[in-house]
Design an enzyme around this catalytic site. Structure first.
Site, PDB file in Angstrom:
ATOM      1  N   ASP A  33      -3.063 -18.186   0.510  1.00  0.00           N
ATOM      2  CA  ASP A  33      -4.045 -18.849  -0.365  1.00  0.00           C
ATOM      3  C   ASP A  33      -4.747 -19.987   0.380  1.00  0.00           C
ATOM      4  O   ASP A  33      -5.957 -20.180   0.241  1.00  0.00           O
ATOM      5  CB  ASP A  33      -3.399 -19.334  -1.685  1.00  0.00           C
ATOM      6  CG  ASP A  33      -2.058 -20.024  -1.490  1.00  0.00           C
ATOM      7  OD1 ASP A  33      -1.536 -20.032  -0.356  1.00  0.00           O
ATOM      8  OD2 ASP A  33      -1.521 -20.573  -2.475  1.00  0.00           O
ATOM      9  N   ASP A  66     -12.446  -8.913   4.038  1.00  0.00           N
ATOM     10  CA  ASP A  66     -13.676  -8.811   3.249  1.00  0.00           C
ATOM     11  C   ASP A  66     -14.290 -10.196   3.097  1.00  0.00           C
ATOM     12  O   ASP A  66     -15.495 -10.369   3.221  1.00  0.00           O
ATOM     13  CB  ASP A  66     -13.394  -8.241   1.848  1.00  0.00           C
ATOM     14  CG  ASP A  66     -13.725  -6.756   1.753  1.00  0.00           C
ATOM     15  OD1 ASP A  66     -13.667  -6.085   2.802  1.00  0.00           O
ATOM     16  OD2 ASP A  66     -14.033  -6.276   0.644  1.00  0.00           O
ATOM     17  N   ASP A  73      -6.466  -6.972   3.962  1.00  0.00           N
ATOM     18  CA  ASP A  73      -7.562  -6.294   3.261  1.00  0.00           C
ATOM     19  C   ASP A  73      -8.462  -7.336   2.611  1.00  0.00           C
ATOM     20  O   ASP A  73      -9.689  -7.307   2.757  1.00  0.00           O
ATOM     21  CB  ASP A  73      -6.980  -5.348   2.205  1.00  0.00           C
ATOM     22  CG  ASP A  73      -8.068  -4.662   1.412  1.00  0.00           C
ATOM     23  OD1 ASP A  73      -9.007  -4.139   2.043  1.00  0.00           O
ATOM     24  OD2 ASP A  73      -8.006  -4.674   0.165  1.00  0.00           O
ATOM     25  N   TYR A 119       0.823  -1.216   0.000  1.00  0.00           N
ATOM     26  CA  TYR A 119       0.000   0.000   0.000  1.00  0.00           C
ATOM     27  C   TYR A 119       0.853   1.260   0.000  1.00  0.00           C
ATOM     28  O   TYR A 119       0.423   2.307  -0.465  1.00  0.00           O
ATOM     29  CB  TYR A 119      -0.899   0.038   1.250  1.00  0.00           C
ATOM     30  CG  TYR A 119      -2.218  -0.656   1.077  1.00  0.00           C
ATOM     31  CD1 TYR A 119      -2.275  -2.006   0.765  1.00  0.00           C
ATOM     32  CD2 TYR A 119      -3.413   0.040   1.252  1.00  0.00           C
ATOM     33  CE1 TYR A 119      -3.481  -2.648   0.634  1.00  0.00           C
ATOM     34  CE2 TYR A 119      -4.634  -0.592   1.121  1.00  0.00           C
ATOM     35  CZ  TYR A 119      -4.667  -1.934   0.808  1.00  0.00           C
ATOM     36  OH  TYR A 119      -5.877  -2.570   0.675  1.00  0.00           O
ATOM     37  N   LYS A 166       3.082 -15.493   2.498  1.00  0.00           N
ATOM     38  CA  LYS A 166       3.286 -16.199   1.229  1.00  0.00           C
ATOM     39  C   LYS A 166       4.795 -16.411   1.134  1.00  0.00           C
ATOM     40  O   LYS A 166       5.470 -15.968   0.203  1.00  0.00           O
ATOM     41  CB  LYS A 166       2.727 -15.331   0.084  1.00  0.00           C
ATOM     42  CG  LYS A 166       2.680 -15.986  -1.263  1.00  0.00           C
ATOM     43  CD  LYS A 166       1.630 -17.074  -1.394  1.00  0.00           C
ATOM     44  CE  LYS A 166       1.794 -17.796  -2.722  1.00  0.00           C
ATOM     45  NZ  LYS A 166       0.963 -19.020  -2.819  1.00  0.00           N
TER      46      LYS A 166
HETATM   47  C1  IPM Z   1     -10.380  -1.143   3.822  1.00  0.00           C
HETATM   48  C2  IPM Z   1     -10.610  -0.521   2.469  1.00  0.00           C
HETATM   49  C3  IPM Z   1      -9.431   0.393   2.180  1.00  0.00           C
HETATM   50  C4  IPM Z   1      -8.196  -0.467   2.127  1.00  0.00           C
HETATM   51  C5  IPM Z   1      -9.586   1.235   0.893  1.00  0.00           C
HETATM   52  C6  IPM Z   1     -10.864   2.028   0.897  1.00  0.00           C
HETATM   53  C7  IPM Z   1      -8.404   2.123   0.665  1.00  0.00           C
HETATM   54  O1  IPM Z   1     -10.790  -1.482   1.494  1.00  0.00           O
HETATM   55  O2  IPM Z   1     -10.299  -0.400   4.809  1.00  0.00           O
HETATM   56  O3  IPM Z   1     -10.289  -2.367   3.888  1.00  0.00           O
HETATM   57  O4  IPM Z   1      -7.896  -1.054   1.067  1.00  0.00           O
HETATM   58  O5  IPM Z   1      -7.503  -0.543   3.134  1.00  0.00           O
HETATM   59 MG    MG Z   2     -10.881  -3.460   2.268  1.00  0.00          MG
END
Ligand code: IPM
Ligand code: MG
Length: 355
Positions: free
Chosen positions: A221, A249, A245, A142, A189
């Protein structure tokens, strides 16, 4: 106690859901005799519109001057479809994390027993799931060097980690594992990436300082697969920025709705609390967004920053009650039986008042 909080509602559904958390916060302050000082700042697309900067200095100052930050969401589709846009709302979030030194992102994945049937995964596989992701938040790919070459025909992003950065985040992982089930999974990884090999080597060298903790090392993975197969087999996981990240999700839907999961981003002197969902632009202004992730983020703030355990538990109980009674927004209820964002907030406030 005096609670000095910066409120950054941001974009999309951010303001709607944050509004419900503020209602809950005011109710908690009344009930438990706390004084709250709230100051609102701009961040994201709305800050670009107003200041041409997704994280203006004014907002940074406000955050620095507060004990904790309540954040809504960031993002606007008008930027998503324009890969050439130079200024983007997401840069605001990254700049904020970096400038405030918020290096540890705590993302719980919990299961609410009353919502077991809402999960896309079979009940017997998810029952008992209680995971804490500890995601590194101010380093890795990042923030590594990136750019374009060869007349724009070549692009690169680099992933970099220092041993200090890894020690700092791993320490958080070990500490939470110590308070929980004493199991820690280091996600990497290391069969391919040099940064992952440094992660593994560093975490291995720290094991001797935490003799009670059983550490496992797993490739990202494989973790992505096992999270769906046997989520309840995990407890605390430490991850680099990008792996965290993606996995958080993935994990967020296990509970039945992404609209439920809170998060904390902890730094040396400050901490930011935010729902893990995004700005959900399609829902903006419609009062259909689930405010629970934001309300649970407030609960995390009361527990982690202010050490107000009773207050935090009062919120958690009220949230559980609303879920058990299915007093919820459309993501957890068919449209004709669903309640609005503010009705759910009101229900939670009333429950706290009366119990
Ligand atoms: C999160 C989001 C952020 C990230 C984006 C919006 C920059 O997806 O907080 O997980 O990738 O960290
Ligand atoms: Mg995210």
């Amino acid at each position: 106690m005096n609670l000095k909080i910066a409120v950054l509602p941001g974009d999309g559904i951010g303001p709607e859901v944050t509004n419900e958390s503020i209602k809950v916060l005011k109710c908690i302050a009344d009930k438990y005799n706390h004084k709250i000082e709230l100051s609102e700042g701009a961040v994201g697309a709305i800050a670009i519109d107003e200041y041409n900067d997704p994280y203006p200095d004014l907002t940074h100052k406000l955050c620095e001057d507060s004990d904790a930050i309540l954040f809504g969401a960031i993002g606007d589709p008008k930027y998503d479809n324009d890969p050439k846009a130079k200024i983007r709302p997401e840069q605001g979030l990254l700049k904020m994390r970096k400038k405030l030194g918020l290096y540890a992102n705590l993302r719980p994945t919990i299961i609410f027993e009353s919502l077991l049937d809402m999960s896309p995964i079979k009940e017997e596989r998810i029952s008992g799931t209680d995971i804490l992701f500890v995601r590194e938040l101010t380093g890795g790919i990042y923030f590594g060097e990136r750019g374009r070459k060869d007349n724009d025909n070549y692009a690169y992003d680099t992933c970099q980690y220092s041993r200090e950065e890894i020690i700092r985040i791993a320490k958080k992982g070990f500490e939470y594992a110590q308070k929980r089930s004493k199991r820690l999974c280091c996600v990497d990884k290391a069969n391919v990436l040099e940064t992952s090999r440094l992660w593994r080597e560093t975490v291995q060298s720290m094991e001797k300082d935490y003799p009670e903790i059983k550490v496992s090392y797993e490739f990202v993975d494989a973790v992505a697969m096992r999270l769906i197969q046997w989520p309840s087999s995990y407890d605390v996981l430490i991850t680099s920025n990008l792996f965290g990240d993606i996995l958080t999700d993935e994990a967020s839907v296990i509970s039945g709705s992404m609209g439920l999961m809170p998060s904390a981003s902890i730094g040396l002197d400050n901490a930011l609390y935010e729902p893990i969902h995004g700005s959900y632009p399609e829902a903006t202004g419609k009062q259909i967004a689930n405010p629970i992730a934001s309300i649970l983020s407030l609960s995390m703030m009361l527990e982690y920053t202010f050490n107000l355990k009773d207050e935090s538990e009062a919120i958690n109980r009220a949230v559980e009650e609303s879920l058990t009674k299915r007093y919820t927004t459309p993501d957890l209820n068919s449209d004709n039986k669903a309640y609005s964002t503010s009705e759910v907030g009101d229900y939670i406030v009333d429950f706290i008042k009366q119990n």
